[in-house]
Design an enzyme around this catalytic site. Structure first.
Site, mmCIF file in Angstrom:
data_model
loop_
_atom_site.group_PDB
_atom_site.id
_atom_site.type_symbol
_atom_site.label_atom_id
_atom_site.label_comp_id
_atom_site.label_asym_id
_atom_site.label_seq_id
_atom_site.Cartn_x
_atom_site.Cartn_y
_atom_site.Cartn_z
ATOM 1 N N ARG A 131 0.824 -1.240 0.000
ATOM 2 C CA ARG A 131 0.000 0.000 0.000
ATOM 3 C C ARG A 131 0.851 1.281 0.000
ATOM 4 N NH1 ARG A 131 -3.232 -3.153 3.461
ATOM 5 N NH2 ARG A 131 -5.017 -3.926 2.281
ATOM 6 N N LYS A 153 2.222 11.335 -11.386
ATOM 7 C CA LYS A 153 1.333 10.444 -12.150
ATOM 8 C C LYS A 153 2.089 9.153 -12.434
ATOM 9 C CE LYS A 153 -1.853 13.344 -14.741
ATOM 10 N NZ LYS A 153 -2.267 13.740 -16.087
ATOM 11 N N GLU A 195 8.003 18.126 -25.034
ATOM 12 C CA GLU A 195 7.376 18.496 -23.756
ATOM 13 C C GLU A 195 7.933 19.828 -23.244
ATOM 14 O OE1 GLU A 195 4.796 16.867 -22.634
ATOM 15 O OE2 GLU A 195 4.969 14.745 -23.179
ATOM 16 N N LYS A 237 6.098 22.841 -14.262
ATOM 17 C CA LYS A 237 5.308 21.655 -13.898
ATOM 18 C C LYS A 237 5.078 21.614 -12.385
ATOM 19 C CE LYS A 237 4.091 17.006 -14.646
ATOM 20 N NZ LYS A 237 4.265 15.751 -15.339
ATOM 21 N N GLU A 247 -5.467 16.820 -10.839
ATOM 22 C CA GLU A 247 -6.036 17.243 -12.123
ATOM 23 C C GLU A 247 -7.534 17.524 -12.062
ATOM 24 O OE1 GLU A 247 -3.931 15.551 -15.564
ATOM 25 O OE2 GLU A 247 -5.894 15.430 -16.514
ATOM 26 N N ARG A 251 -4.258 21.608 -13.874
ATOM 27 C CA ARG A 251 -3.265 20.607 -14.300
ATOM 28 C C ARG A 251 -3.595 20.057 -15.693
ATOM 29 N NH1 ARG A 251 -0.117 15.796 -10.990
ATOM 30 N NH2 ARG A 251 0.947 14.997 -12.824
ATOM 31 N N ASN A 255 -1.907 18.645 -20.516
ATOM 32 C CA ASN A 255 -2.255 17.656 -21.547
ATOM 33 C C ASN A 255 -2.382 18.280 -22.927
ATOM 34 O OD1 ASN A 255 -2.411 15.561 -19.666
ATOM 35 N ND2 ASN A 255 -4.474 16.198 -19.081
ATOM 36 N N HIS A 258 -2.182 16.251 -26.029
ATOM 37 C CA HIS A 258 -2.183 14.845 -25.626
ATOM 38 C C HIS A 258 -3.457 14.086 -26.014
ATOM 39 C CE1 HIS A 258 1.447 16.005 -23.607
ATOM 40 N NE2 HIS A 258 1.638 14.802 -23.096
ATOM 41 N N HIS A 262 -2.416 10.682 -27.629
ATOM 42 C CA HIS A 262 -2.808 9.362 -27.107
ATOM 43 C C HIS A 262 -3.592 8.572 -28.157
ATOM 44 C CE1 HIS A 262 -2.259 10.680 -22.623
ATOM 45 N NE2 HIS A 262 -1.127 10.493 -23.260
ATOM 46 N N HIS A 277 6.466 8.663 -27.845
ATOM 47 C CA HIS A 277 5.510 9.545 -27.172
ATOM 48 C C HIS A 277 5.715 11.034 -27.512
ATOM 49 C CE1 HIS A 277 2.664 10.877 -24.173
ATOM 50 N NE2 HIS A 277 3.592 11.632 -23.617
HETATM 51 N N1 LIG Z 1 3.838 10.234 -15.529
HETATM 52 C C1 LIG Z 1 3.769 11.297 -16.292
HETATM 53 O O1 LIG Z 1 3.370 12.392 -15.851
HETATM 54 C C2 LIG Z 1 4.177 11.206 -17.723
HETATM 55 C C3 LIG Z 1 4.363 12.375 -18.480
HETATM 56 C C4 LIG Z 1 4.840 12.241 -19.789
HETATM 57 C C5 LIG Z 1 5.092 10.999 -20.335
HETATM 58 N N2 LIG Z 1 4.878 9.879 -19.563
HETATM 59 C C6 LIG Z 1 5.172 8.565 -20.090
HETATM 60 O O2 LIG Z 1 6.583 8.463 -20.322
HETATM 61 C C7 LIG Z 1 6.800 7.464 -21.308
HETATM 62 C C8 LIG Z 1 7.800 7.942 -22.313
HETATM 63 O O3 LIG Z 1 9.013 8.171 -21.653
HETATM 64 P P1 LIG Z 1 10.388 8.266 -22.439
HETATM 65 O O4 LIG Z 1 10.201 9.144 -23.613
HETATM 66 O O5 LIG Z 1 11.423 8.585 -21.455
HETATM 67 O O6 LIG Z 1 10.551 6.793 -23.070
HETATM 68 P P2 LIG Z 1 11.288 5.444 -22.581
HETATM 69 O O7 LIG Z 1 11.220 5.296 -21.120
HETATM 70 O O8 LIG Z 1 10.735 4.358 -23.434
HETATM 71 O O9 LIG Z 1 12.809 5.687 -22.994
HETATM 72 C C9 LIG Z 1 13.131 5.861 -24.358
HETATM 73 C C10 LIG Z 1 14.318 5.011 -24.800
HETATM 74 O O10 LIG Z 1 15.513 5.621 -24.333
HETATM 75 C C11 LIG Z 1 16.320 4.651 -23.663
HETATM 76 N N3 LIG Z 1 17.081 5.426 -22.689
HETATM 77 C C12 LIG Z 1 16.642 5.973 -21.548
HETATM 78 N N4 LIG Z 1 17.589 6.738 -21.017
HETATM 79 C C13 LIG Z 1 18.676 6.640 -21.813
HETATM 80 C C14 LIG Z 1 19.979 7.212 -21.773
HETATM 81 N N5 LIG Z 1 20.342 8.084 -20.856
HETATM 82 N N6 LIG Z 1 20.851 6.863 -22.742
HETATM 83 C C15 LIG Z 1 20.500 5.992 -23.723
HETATM 84 N N7 LIG Z 1 19.283 5.452 -23.820
HETATM 85 C C16 LIG Z 1 18.368 5.785 -22.877
HETATM 86 C C17 LIG Z 1 15.355 3.657 -23.123
HETATM 87 O O11 LIG Z 1 15.960 2.401 -22.907
HETATM 88 C C18 LIG Z 1 14.320 3.608 -24.252
HETATM 89 O O12 LIG Z 1 14.752 2.747 -25.267
HETATM 90 C C19 LIG Z 1 5.447 7.148 -21.929
HETATM 91 O O13 LIG Z 1 4.994 5.926 -21.421
HETATM 92 C C20 LIG Z 1 4.552 8.269 -21.415
HETATM 93 O O14 LIG Z 1 3.216 7.878 -21.291
HETATM 94 C C21 LIG Z 1 4.434 9.973 -18.281
#
Ligand SMILES: NC(=O)c1ccc[n+]([C@@H]2O[C@H](COP(=O)([O-])OP(=O)(O)OC[C@H]3O[C@@H](n4cnc5c(N)ncnc54)[C@H](O)[C@@H]3O)[C@@H](O)[C@H]2O)c1
Length: 379
Positions: A131, A153, A195, A237, A247, A251, A255, A258, A262, A277
């Site tokens: 939890r 999130k 972003e 942010k 949200e 907040r 989006n 988005h 999405h 993304h």
């Molecule tokens: N929680 C939130 O508020 C929020 C906000 C925006 C996006 N997201 C989510 O984040 C995700 C996308 O994140 P992302 O763009 O970081 O993608 P990701 O986590 O898939 O990373 C992208 C790629 O980069 C590689 N990588 C990571 N760091 C590296 C580094 N320093 N050097 C070399 N390779 C590296 C990873 O292995 C992967 O192949 C999506 O699922 C999206 O929905 C969440």
């Protein structure tokens, strides 16, 4: 370690409070600022597979071993498959089983170290195991540094849509190490800029001008430009989530782009060869500007300037930039209805009423939308 900048994230009723450190040596920051939190604890380090692929995992393990020797803590390491298609129930279940099999307790700490996929999955696991167990994020992609690691999130994707299962769960700290960006593939780096630009579009006209003026230095990760834009993004942010953690209001402007993004990601079944993304967000923001001008909310001139900035970051802006898929307005509309924010068959769009300002629109009627989507598809 040099901590170049620090931001406090704290909400009005003080139900959460943590710091974001921006610097260039996360392990020192961890040791210096979190020694009390880590002392004598079981630490679960859940890291992104890129460490393994780039043969950096041995150094990572050594770094953590050094910290734990000093602090009398115990480490457990687990590698996460990144990429959105793996942010799912199966991988969550495997992770939870690993954590539970090593007898986690309420005092333990979970550390996520990787991109947004790792952060979202690990954050979610931390929020539900026993939890809720404390979690620290060490984001390694630009996108995760400026966005997903801040604000609490967490979540996973299901076949019904993106991020539909998750929690709001604030971390105990966020450690941004700019050095990680050096190994990040260019495509991922550019996706992260989507972003960054978003914050300027929705909140800060001065930041928009800064980006326009310094685009080449920013793209080359030159100092102090890269630190400045990460700081500025995290600060915006942090400000927004401090006012509205769950949200209920403002907040939602985060989006921007988005609802479209999405829908695209679901259409391509989260296939990162077609779209990642940040790229989906880039096209989504361009669509949001076009819808804003279609509805006379934003001038064509300002929308054009914003879409140009997206392009100058070498990001896609058009539906036809999504390769290998035929998009119809009917398919897109169906995907829009999967969005969490749909109420009484009304889709919520975050639109622009000028650079630096956004508004929440949840009364766009279907006729207007269909007409707009047809225009979009044919451009
Ligand atoms: N929680 C939130 O508020 C929020 C906000 C925006 C996006 N997201 C989510 O984040 C995700 C996308 O994140 P992302 O763009 O970081 O993608 P990701 O986590 O898939 O990373 C992208 C790629 O980069 C590689 N990588 C990571 N760091 C590296 C580094 N320093 N050097 C070399 N390779 C590296 C990873 O292995 C992967 O192949 C999506 O699922 C999206 O929905 C969440």
């Amino acid at each position: 370690m040099t901590v170049l900048k620090k931001i406090s994230v704290i909400n009005e009723n003080k139900s959460f409070k943590y710091s974001i450190f921006i610097g260039n040596n996360f392990i020192q920051t961890l040791e210096k600022n979190f020694s009390k939190t880590l002392k004598g604890k079981k630490i679960y380090v859940i890291y992104d597979e890129f460490f393994y692929k780039l043969k950096l995992h041995e150094n990572l393990i050594k770094d953590f071993e050094k910290v734990s020797t000093k602090l009398g803590s115990e480490n457990f390491f687990f590698k996460i498959k990144s990429k959105d298609k793996f942010k799912n129930f199966d991988k969550l279940s495997i992770l939870l089983n690993f954590i539970l099999s090593h007898k986690i307790n309420r005092d333990s700490i979970i550390i996520s170290i990787g991109g947004g996929v790792t952060g979202d999955l690990v954050g979610f696991a931390s929020s539900i195991v026993l939890r809720g167990v404390k979690c620290i994020h060490i984001p390694t992609t630009l996108l995760s540094q400026v966005d997903s690691s801040v604000g609490g999130k967490t979540g996973i994707n299901t076949k019904h849509g993106k991020n539909l299962v998750g929690t709001f769960y604030q971390p105990k700290g966020v450690l941004i190490d700019i050095n990680f960006l050096k190994t990040l593939p260019e495509r991922e780096l550019l996706a992260g800029f989507a972003e960054v630009i978003k914050y300027s579009f929705i909140y800060d006209k001065k930041f928009f001008s800064y980006l326009e003026k310094n685009i080449e230095s920013v793209k080359k990760l030159k100092s102090p430009y890269i630190e400045t834009i990460i700081f500025q993004s995290c600060q915006i942010k942090a400000k927004i989530v401090s006012i509205d953690e769950k949200e209920q209001g403002i907040r939602a402007i985060l989006n921007f782009g988005h609802t479209f993004a999405h829908a695209f990601e679901n259409l391509i079944n989260y296939d990162s060869k077609k779209l990642i993304h940040g790229e989906a967000v880039a096209i989504g923001m361009a669509c949001a500007f076009k819808l804003s001008t279609h509805m006379n909310l934003c001038s064509k001139k300002e929308a054009k300037r914003c879409i140009e900035l997206i392009s100058k970051f070498n990001l896609p802006t058009k539906l036809k930039d999504i390769k290998g898929i035929k998009i119809s307005s009917k398919k897109l509309l169906d995907k829009f209805y999967l969005d969490k924010k749909v109420k009484n068959r009304k889709i919520t769009f975050i639109l622009s009423n000028g650079i630096g300002s956004a508004l929440i629109k949840n009364d766009v009627d279907e006729i207007t939308l269909k007409k707009f989507l047809n225009e979009l598809i044919n451009e």
